[in-house]
Scaffold this active site. Structure first.
Site, PDB file in Angstrom:
ATOM      1  CG  ASN A  14      56.208  29.800  46.811  1.00 44.71           C
ATOM      2  OD1 ASN A  14      56.928  30.695  46.357  1.00 44.71           O
ATOM      3  ND2 ASN A  14      55.011  29.524  46.324  1.00 44.71           N
ATOM      4  CD1 TRP A  15      60.329  32.454  51.444  1.00 47.31           C
ATOM      5  CD2 TRP A  15      61.870  33.989  50.903  1.00 47.31           C
ATOM      6  NE1 TRP A  15      61.406  32.266  52.271  1.00 47.31           N
ATOM      7  CE2 TRP A  15      62.365  33.188  51.957  1.00 47.31           C
ATOM      8  CE3 TRP A  15      62.669  35.007  50.401  1.00 47.31           C
ATOM      9  CZ2 TRP A  15      63.626  33.406  52.512  1.00 47.31           C
ATOM     10  CZ3 TRP A  15      63.932  35.219  50.950  1.00 47.31           C
ATOM     11  CH2 TRP A  15      64.394  34.431  52.003  1.00 47.31           C
ATOM     12  CE  LYS A  16      52.269  31.695  48.149  1.00 51.84           C
ATOM     13  NZ  LYS A  16      50.882  31.401  47.914  1.00 51.84           N
ATOM     14  CG  HIS A 104      52.696  27.820  42.934  1.00 49.72           C
ATOM     15  ND1 HIS A 104      51.605  28.643  43.070  1.00 49.72           N
ATOM     16  CD2 HIS A 104      53.052  27.452  44.189  1.00 49.72           C
ATOM     17  CE1 HIS A 104      51.311  28.770  44.361  1.00 49.72           C
ATOM     18  NE2 HIS A 104      52.172  28.052  45.051  1.00 49.72           N
ATOM     19  CD  GLU A 106      50.044  31.825  44.447  1.00 47.74           C
ATOM     20  OE1 GLU A 106      51.230  32.201  44.385  1.00 47.74           O
ATOM     21  OE2 GLU A 106      49.468  31.576  45.528  1.00 47.74           O
ATOM     22  CD  GLU A 176      51.522  24.120  46.886  1.00 49.04           C
ATOM     23  OE1 GLU A 176      52.042  24.397  47.971  1.00 49.04           O
ATOM     24  OE2 GLU A 176      51.476  24.919  45.933  1.00 49.04           O
ATOM     25  N   GLY A 182      46.858  29.757  50.815  1.00 54.26           N
ATOM     26  CA  GLY A 182      46.713  31.139  51.278  1.00 54.26           C
ATOM     27  C   GLY A 182      45.338  31.449  51.845  1.00 54.26           C
ATOM     28  CB  SER A 222      46.584  26.881  55.032  1.00 52.03           C
ATOM     29  OG  SER A 222      46.025  27.826  54.146  1.00 52.03           O
ATOM     30  N   GLY A 243      53.851  28.458  51.932  1.00 51.03           N
ATOM     31  CA  GLY A 243      53.800  29.814  51.400  1.00 51.03           C
ATOM     32  C   GLY A 243      53.873  30.832  52.514  1.00 51.03           C
ATOM     33  N   GLY A 244      52.721  31.350  52.919  1.00 49.40           N
ATOM     34  CA  GLY A 244      52.653  32.447  53.895  1.00 49.40           C
ATOM     35  C   GLY A 244      53.511  32.237  55.135  1.00 49.40           C
TER      36      GLY A 244
HETATM   37  C1  PEP Z   1      52.089  27.926  48.305  1.00 48.08           C
HETATM   38  O1  PEP Z   1      52.110  29.051  47.851  1.00 48.08           O
HETATM   39  O2  PEP Z   1      52.691  27.020  47.726  1.00 48.08           O
HETATM   40  C2  PEP Z   1      51.356  27.686  49.561  1.00 48.08           C
HETATM   41  C3  PEP Z   1      51.201  26.450  49.957  1.00 48.08           C
HETATM   42  O3  PEP Z   1      50.885  28.789  50.215  1.00 48.08           O
HETATM   43  P1  PEP Z   1      50.259  28.843  51.707  1.00 48.08           P
HETATM   44  O4  PEP Z   1      51.155  28.028  52.601  1.00 48.08           O
HETATM   45  O5  PEP Z   1      50.263  30.298  52.066  1.00 48.08           O
HETATM   46  O6  PEP Z   1      48.883  28.266  51.643  1.00 48.08           O
END
Ligand code: PEP
Length: 266
Positions: A14-16, A104, A106, A176, A182, A222, A243-244
């Site tokens: 997920n590049w956000k 998600h 966010e 999640e 994040g 993470s 994500g990151g």
């Molecule tokens: C996400 O945005 O779905 C996520 C899991 O982010 P991160 O890996 O950065 O915690």
């Protein structure tokens, strides 16, 4: 329920809201240089870029016959019409998206999406023959108060409301925990397994064992190359929503190659 082999692992990045379309092409190319056929045989690997990058990513993947999958991070609950700024499932399907995120954290937090809205989005995604990745997960307050299994079950029931068993079997659910997204704070494999197992049990209770055995359940929060092997050792975890770390091609490939922690292709 511990049978895992029938479910092909999925790692989705997920590049956000990162990467313009030039940067998206560069990142996709770096993944393409590194990932080999054996990686894709072992694991479904998808990227979820922002809307504005999708056409560029699609063109690159299709043009070079790459085995990467791709998808979007959100979709409108409406079919089409006067909804300024929104993107429909029909548009995403035309861009060849295989996956679309729904719910998600966010989106739940910053756009106040509730389970009914997320359910409407899941139905739009399915109507266009794409696979929803339904995200569920509790906040730190709920985790500390102890009601996280009930909350996740309510999110799951709301998101899947009105779907057939066949639709649920083909879906992806991503657990999640909000406190791990994040933050660098990853859930322990046992914590992640507890909730992913509860998700599978709930699907089994509503739709039967065969359905629950088909649904892929991811962990997200993470995830990195070094914590992925222990997460994937859990019986009800079928992959990761990343994500990151998905913005770093070396790290993302390392996650996809979790079977070999030194990062060589399987
Ligand atoms: C996400 O945005 O779905 C996520 C899991 O982010 P991160 O890996 O950065 O915690």
């Amino acid at each position: 329920m511990t049978a895992k082999p029938a479910r092909k692992p999925l790692v989705a990045g997920n590049w956000k809201m990162h990467n313009n379309h030039f940067e998206a092409i560069a990142l996709t190319q770096k993944l393409a240089f590194t990932l080999v056929d054996r990686d894709f045989v072992a694991t479904d690997i998808a990227v979820l870029p922002p809307f504005t990058d999708l056409r560029s990513v699609q063109t690159l993947i299709e043009g070079d016959r790459l085995r990467l999958l791709w998808g979007a991070q959100d979709v409108s609950e409406h079919e089409d019409g006067a909804y300024t700024g929104d993107i429909s499932a029909r548009m995403l399907a035309k861009l060849g998206c295989q996956f679309v995120l729904a719910g998600h954290s966010e989106r739940r937090q910053y756009h106040h999406e509730d389970d009914a809205l997320i359910n409407a989005k899941v139905k739009r995604i399915l109507d266009r023959a794409m696979t929803p990745i339904l995200c569920v997960g509790e906040s730190l307050e709920v985790r500390r108060a102890g009601g996280y299994l009930e909350l996740v079950q309510a999110q799951l029931d709301g998101g899947l409301d009105g779907l057939t068993a066949a639709q649920v079997a083909g879906m992806v659910v991503a657990y999640e925990p909000v406190w791990a997204i994040g933050t660098g704070e990853v859930a322990t494999p046992e914590d992640a397994q507890e909730v992913c197992q509860a998700v599978r049990k709930r699907i089994s209770a509503v739709h039967g064992d065969a359905t629950a055995t088909g649904t892929r359940i991811l962990y997200g929060g993470s995830v990195k190359a070094d914590n992925m092997p222990a997460i994937m050792a859990e019986p009800d975890i079928d992959g990761a929503l990343v994500g990151g770390a998905s913005l770093d091609p070396g790290e993302f490939v390392g996650i996809c190659r979790y079977r070999n922690p030194r990062g060589a292709s399987p």
